[in-house]
Write a protein that holds these residues in place. Structure first.
Motif, PDB file in Angstrom:
ATOM      1  N   GLU A  47      38.919  39.001  53.436  1.00  0.00           N
ATOM      2  CA  GLU A  47      39.290  40.356  53.012  1.00  0.00           C
ATOM      3  C   GLU A  47      39.741  40.385  51.561  1.00  0.00           C
ATOM      4  OE1 GLU A  47      41.592  43.131  55.616  1.00  0.00           O
ATOM      5  OE2 GLU A  47      41.656  41.350  56.914  1.00  0.00           O
ATOM      6  N   TRP A  48      40.664  39.486  51.191  1.00  0.00           N
ATOM      7  CA  TRP A  48      41.150  39.543  49.819  1.00  0.00           C
ATOM      8  C   TRP A  48      40.104  39.030  48.832  1.00  0.00           C
ATOM      9  CZ3 TRP A  48      41.428  35.008  47.237  1.00  0.00           C
ATOM     10  CH2 TRP A  48      41.786  33.839  47.909  1.00  0.00           C
ATOM     11  N   ILE A  49      39.247  38.130  49.261  1.00  0.00           N
ATOM     12  CA  ILE A  49      38.156  37.685  48.384  1.00  0.00           C
ATOM     13  C   ILE A  49      37.232  38.863  48.097  1.00  0.00           C
ATOM     14  CG2 ILE A  49      36.080  36.237  48.262  1.00  0.00           C
ATOM     15  CD1 ILE A  49      37.688  34.129  49.909  1.00  0.00           C
ATOM     16  N   ASP A  50      36.898  39.634  49.121  1.00  0.00           N
ATOM     17  CA  ASP A  50      36.047  40.801  48.946  1.00  0.00           C
ATOM     18  C   ASP A  50      36.726  41.855  48.077  1.00  0.00           C
ATOM     19  OD1 ASP A  50      33.579  42.266  49.556  1.00  0.00           O
ATOM     20  OD2 ASP A  50      34.935  43.630  50.629  1.00  0.00           O
ATOM     21  N   LEU A  51      38.028  42.049  48.251  1.00  0.00           N
ATOM     22  CA  LEU A  51      38.761  43.012  47.428  1.00  0.00           C
ATOM     23  C   LEU A  51      38.697  42.618  45.952  1.00  0.00           C
ATOM     24  CD1 LEU A  51      40.687  45.553  47.619  1.00  0.00           C
ATOM     25  CD2 LEU A  51      42.518  43.892  47.359  1.00  0.00           C
ATOM     26  N   LEU A  52      38.901  41.340  45.652  1.00  0.00           N
ATOM     27  CA  LEU A  52      38.799  40.882  44.261  1.00  0.00           C
ATOM     28  C   LEU A  52      37.376  41.035  43.735  1.00  0.00           C
ATOM     29  CD1 LEU A  52      41.007  37.649  44.210  1.00  0.00           C
ATOM     30  CD2 LEU A  52      41.513  39.857  43.169  1.00  0.00           C
ATOM     31  N   ARG A  53      36.393  40.789  44.579  1.00  0.00           N
ATOM     32  CA  ARG A  53      34.993  40.920  44.167  1.00  0.00           C
ATOM     33  C   ARG A  53      34.670  42.365  43.786  1.00  0.00           C
ATOM     34  NH1 ARG A  53      30.731  42.922  46.311  1.00  0.00           N
ATOM     35  NH2 ARG A  53      31.644  43.189  48.367  1.00  0.00           N
ATOM     36  N   ARG A  54      35.174  43.316  44.542  1.00  0.00           N
ATOM     37  CA  ARG A  54      34.877  44.737  44.303  1.00  0.00           C
ATOM     38  C   ARG A  54      35.711  45.354  43.187  1.00  0.00           C
ATOM     39  NH1 ARG A  54      36.571  47.644  48.481  1.00  0.00           N
ATOM     40  NH2 ARG A  54      37.486  45.930  49.639  1.00  0.00           N
ATOM     41  N   SER A  55      36.762  44.686  42.779  1.00  0.00           N
ATOM     42  CA  SER A  55      37.656  45.234  41.761  1.00  0.00           C
ATOM     43  C   SER A  55      36.953  45.325  40.410  1.00  0.00           C
ATOM     44  CB  SER A  55      38.895  44.347  41.623  1.00  0.00           C
ATOM     45  OG  SER A  55      39.689  44.788  40.555  1.00  0.00           O
ATOM     46  N   PRO A  56      37.162  46.437  39.692  1.00  0.00           N
ATOM     47  CA  PRO A  56      36.562  46.554  38.355  1.00  0.00           C
ATOM     48  C   PRO A  56      37.234  45.642  37.324  1.00  0.00           C
ATOM     49  CG  PRO A  56      37.940  48.453  38.818  1.00  0.00           C
ATOM     50  CD  PRO A  56      37.910  47.624  40.074  1.00  0.00           C
ATOM     51  N   ASP A  57      38.456  45.203  37.626  1.00  0.00           N
ATOM     52  CA  ASP A  57      39.187  44.321  36.719  1.00  0.00           C
ATOM     53  C   ASP A  57      38.835  42.866  37.001  1.00  0.00           C
ATOM     54  OD1 ASP A  57      40.610  46.527  35.667  1.00  0.00           O
ATOM     55  OD2 ASP A  57      42.029  46.424  37.330  1.00  0.00           O
ATOM     56  N   GLU A  58      38.903  42.053  35.965  1.00  0.00           N
ATOM     57  CA  GLU A  58      38.677  40.619  36.151  1.00  0.00           C
ATOM     58  C   GLU A  58      39.830  40.060  36.973  1.00  0.00           C
ATOM     59  OE1 GLU A  58      37.755  36.639  33.473  1.00  0.00           O
ATOM     60  OE2 GLU A  58      38.571  38.424  32.516  1.00  0.00           O
ATOM     61  N   GLY A  59      39.492  39.219  37.932  1.00  0.00           N
ATOM     62  CA  GLY A  59      40.529  38.682  38.799  1.00  0.00           C
ATOM     63  C   GLY A  59      40.367  37.199  39.051  1.00  0.00           C
ATOM     64  N   MET A  60      41.453  36.593  39.430  1.00  0.00           N
ATOM     65  CA  MET A  60      41.487  35.190  39.803  1.00  0.00           C
ATOM     66  C   MET A  60      42.542  35.049  40.888  1.00  0.00           C
ATOM     67  SD  MET A  60      43.960  33.374  37.050  1.00  0.00           S
ATOM     68  CE  MET A  60      44.472  32.240  38.266  1.00  0.00           C
ATOM     69  N   PHE A  61      42.596  33.888  41.539  1.00  0.00           N
ATOM     70  CA  PHE A  61      43.608  33.700  42.560  1.00  0.00           C
ATOM     71  C   PHE A  61      44.232  32.322  42.452  1.00  0.00           C
ATOM     72  CE2 PHE A  61      39.863  31.963  44.552  1.00  0.00           C
ATOM     73  CZ  PHE A  61      40.328  30.868  45.263  1.00  0.00           C
ATOM     74  N   ILE A  62      45.447  32.243  42.985  1.00  0.00           N
ATOM     75  CA  ILE A  62      46.164  30.982  43.091  1.00  0.00           C
ATOM     76  C   ILE A  62      46.540  30.829  44.550  1.00  0.00           C
ATOM     77  CG2 ILE A  62      48.240  29.691  42.435  1.00  0.00           C
ATOM     78  CD1 ILE A  62      48.142  31.113  39.723  1.00  0.00           C
ATOM     79  N   SER A  63      46.239  29.663  45.108  1.00  0.00           N
ATOM     80  CA  SER A  63      46.497  29.412  46.519  1.00  0.00           C
ATOM     81  C   SER A  63      47.230  28.093  46.694  1.00  0.00           C
ATOM     82  CB  SER A  63      45.179  29.356  47.301  1.00  0.00           C
ATOM     83  OG  SER A  63      45.420  29.045  48.656  1.00  0.00           O
ATOM     84  N   GLY A  64      47.986  28.010  47.766  1.00  0.00           N
ATOM     85  CA  GLY A  64      48.636  26.763  48.108  1.00  0.00           C
ATOM     86  C   GLY A  64      47.890  26.022  49.201  1.00  0.00           C
ATOM     87  N   ASP A  65      46.680  26.491  49.522  1.00  0.00           N
ATOM     88  CA  ASP A  65      45.942  25.959  50.660  1.00  0.00           C
ATOM     89  C   ASP A  65      44.503  25.633  50.270  1.00  0.00           C
ATOM     90  OD1 ASP A  65      44.990  25.296  53.137  1.00  0.00           O
ATOM     91  OD2 ASP A  65      45.203  27.299  53.991  1.00  0.00           O
TER      92      ASP A  65
END
Length: 139
Positions: A47-65
């Motif tokens: 879900e959150w991967i898809d949300l970042l993909r659809r966002s018009p803004d450039e995005g990245m993520f940080i995970s502990g897993d």
């Protein structure tokens, strides 16, 4: 640049990084504070991967897993979303929260440089040692 911290990280990390990067025009959010996720903090990785993909803004993520790289569906979603991802090394699990936050702020120039120089999708591990370089992971 929007930075999403997933549910395997503390909300404190997002707040701390946001305070540091907002004057650069960037923002950091913990998954619990991201609008548009129907299940909020309990949203599945897809879900959150898809949300970042659809966002018009450039995005990245940080995970502990790092398991996000072991699940074939999530790995395919990360590739197709064209995201930059940063996985905190296992040593962060045993590190006091204030030191984790300080290390992420310390590493922000390295993270920014990777985003500028490496085409997405990309994945890197953020080591706990400040003198150790980010390690590229396969997506």
């Amino acid at each position: 640049m929007n930075v999403l911290f997933d549910n395997c990280t503390s909300p404190v990390l997002a707040t701390t990084l946001h305070g540091f990067i907002q004057h650069f025009g960037h923002a950091a959010y913990h998954i619990k504070d991201v609008p548009g996720l129907s299940n909020g903090r309990h949203s599945a990785d897809l879900e959150w991967i898809d949300l970042l993909r659809r966002s018009p803004d450039e995005g990245m993520f940080i995970s502990g897993d790092a398991r996000v790289l072991r699940n074939p569906a999530e790995r395919a979603a990360l590739r197709s979303a064209g995201l930059h991802g940063f996985i905190l090394a296992a040593a962060y699990q045993k590190t006091p929260l204030h030191q984790v936050a300080a290390t992420i702020v310390w590493r922000w120039p390295d993270i920014s440089q990777v985003i500028r120089l490496v085409a997405a999708p990309s994945m890197h591990e953020v080591p706990i040692g400040r003198q150790t370089k980010l390690r590229q992971l396969s997506v």
